[in-house]
Design a protein around this motif. Structure first.
Motif, PDB file in Angstrom:
ATOM      1  N   GLU A 186      11.581   9.871   1.725  1.00 20.56           N
ATOM      2  CA  GLU A 186      11.666  10.927   0.723  1.00 20.56           C
ATOM      3  C   GLU A 186      10.268  11.373   0.310  1.00 20.56           C
ATOM      4  O   GLU A 186       9.314  10.590   0.351  1.00 20.56           O
ATOM      5  N   LYS A 187      10.169  12.582  -0.152  1.00 23.35           N
ATOM      6  CA  LYS A 187       8.873  13.132  -0.543  1.00 23.35           C
ATOM      7  C   LYS A 187       8.567  12.736  -1.992  1.00 23.35           C
ATOM      8  O   LYS A 187       8.558  13.552  -2.916  1.00 23.35           O
ATOM      9  N   ASN A 237       0.782  -1.231   0.000  1.00 25.78           N
ATOM     10  CA  ASN A 237       0.000   0.000   0.000  1.00 25.78           C
ATOM     11  C   ASN A 237       0.818   1.288   0.000  1.00 25.78           C
ATOM     12  O   ASN A 237       0.257   2.365  -0.202  1.00 25.78           O
ATOM     13  N   LYS A 238       2.134   1.170   0.209  1.00 26.73           N
ATOM     14  CA  LYS A 238       2.984   2.359   0.263  1.00 26.73           C
ATOM     15  C   LYS A 238       4.382   2.024  -0.232  1.00 26.73           C
ATOM     16  O   LYS A 238       4.773   0.860  -0.281  1.00 26.73           O
ATOM     17  N   ILE A 239       5.131   3.084  -0.541  1.00 28.39           N
ATOM     18  CA  ILE A 239       6.553   2.952  -0.832  1.00 28.39           C
ATOM     19  C   ILE A 239       7.313   3.106   0.478  1.00 28.39           C
ATOM     20  O   ILE A 239       6.996   3.979   1.292  1.00 28.39           O
ATOM     21  N   VAL A 268      -1.402  13.329   1.122  1.00 28.61           N
ATOM     22  CA  VAL A 268      -0.317  12.366   0.908  1.00 28.61           C
ATOM     23  C   VAL A 268       0.840  12.628   1.857  1.00 28.61           C
ATOM     24  O   VAL A 268       1.043  13.746   2.349  1.00 28.61           O
ATOM     25  N   VAL A 269       1.604  11.573   2.089  1.00 28.59           N
ATOM     26  CA  VAL A 269       2.827  11.639   2.889  1.00 28.59           C
ATOM     27  C   VAL A 269       3.934  10.990   2.052  1.00 28.59           C
ATOM     28  O   VAL A 269       3.664  10.396   1.007  1.00 28.59           O
ATOM     29  N   PRO A 270       5.192  11.108   2.476  1.00 27.92           N
ATOM     30  CA  PRO A 270       6.255  10.449   1.714  1.00 27.92           C
ATOM     31  C   PRO A 270       5.964   8.965   1.480  1.00 27.92           C
ATOM     32  O   PRO A 270       5.666   8.225   2.415  1.00 27.92           O
TER      33      PRO A 270
END
Length: 292
Positions: A89-90, A83-85, A247-249
């Motif tokens: 980092e942004k 679900n995320k990286i 969103v977040v990084p």
């Protein structure tokens, strides 16, 4: 004799000219053409996959089809679904679904043109039904380096061994149905583009835990989202904008590119400049480390 020599020279020049014209026409017609019946660009020869797709399909089917299958998890964010990286980092991986079917086979040209104009990379999860309805557009997208084409299933079904339903759509009900839902579209995309998708997202983004394992056996990683960008293209433009600004990084927003009358394009166009100002950049899912 002199007359014969002149005729011979003229004949050779004529034949040479005809040969040049024929060769030139052949080269021109093959330089950048799309053959719908073959479903490949002649300028992009098909690459051989490292594993035969039919062999892989049969191997996974043989592994699972005679087992007693009883799932223990069901939903969007279950074990094994990414679900995320994994990053501080942004960076953001924008993902857009193209679902196909009676209400989902349109093309949001305004959205895609904006991404191209702003040079925003995006990952496109495309369903077989949408491909069949938009063959030439699909090939254009597949040839665009800004876009990474991934697998959104064959009939846009939730993946389940027991016919679980999500958003009113009845899911697959066996290992065989799961495998065909994944691999029929995988094969279609490969045959059309010469490239194998790395990632899979089901219709409705719902799975049970056994379906996740089968998809992994088939060589794909299931990717969902951490930001619901347009709620199935039902959000207004302001709601899409608001969602994207959360969103977040490492975020993976889920949006749609098959509903041009929705608020998705306008919301994305409003949010992207603000995200850039906030220091975010945009990446493909490929080559990123993904986490649940």
């Amino acid at each position: 004799m002199k007359t014969l020599r002149i005729i011979s020279v003229l004949s050779l020049l004529f034949l040479g000219g005809v040969t040049y014209v024929i060769l030139n026409l052949q080269n021109t017609s093959q330089s950048n053409t799309y053959d719908v019946t073959q479903a490949v660009f002649t300028k992009s020869p098909v690459k051989q996959p490292s594993v035969n797709l039919q062999t892989r399909t049969n191997d996974v089917l043989n592994k699972w089809q005679d087992q007693h299958l009883e799932a223990t998890e069901w939903g969007e964010h279950i074990s094994g679904v990414k679900n995320k990286i994994d990053t501080e980092e942004k960076i953001i991986a924008l993902t857009f679904d193209a679902c196909g079917g009676t209400w989902g086979e349109k093309y949001d040209e305004t959205l895609i043109n904006f991404l191209k104009e702003e040079e925003i990379p995006a990952t496109l999860f495309i369903n077989a039904r949408w491909i069949e309805a938009n063959k030439e557009t699909f090939m254009m997208l597949a040839e665009e380096p800004l876009f990474s084409i991934q697998n959104h299933g064959t009939n846009h079904l939730p993946l389940s061994v027991s016919g679980q339903t999500a958003w009113g759509i009845e899911g697959t009900a066996s290992a065989e149905e799961i495998i065909h839902e994944v691999m029929d579209n995988q094969t279609l995309i490969y045959e059309m583009t010469g490239h194998l998708p790395n990632f899979f997202r089901s219709g409705t983004a719902h799975y049970d835990d056994l379906a996740v394992q089968m998809t992994q056996d088939l060589g794909l990683t299931i990717v969902n989202y951490d930001v619901l960008g347009d709620a199935g293209a039902t959000y207004s433009a302001s709601e899409v904008e608001e969602a994207l600004l959360t969103v977040v990084p490492g975020s993976i927003p889920l949006l749609h590119m098959n509903q041009p009358k929705s608020g998705t394009a306008e919301g994305v166009m409003a949010a992207i400049p603000q995200l850039k100002e906030n220091g975010f950049t945009f990446v493909h899912l490929v080559d990123q480390t993904l986490v649940e």
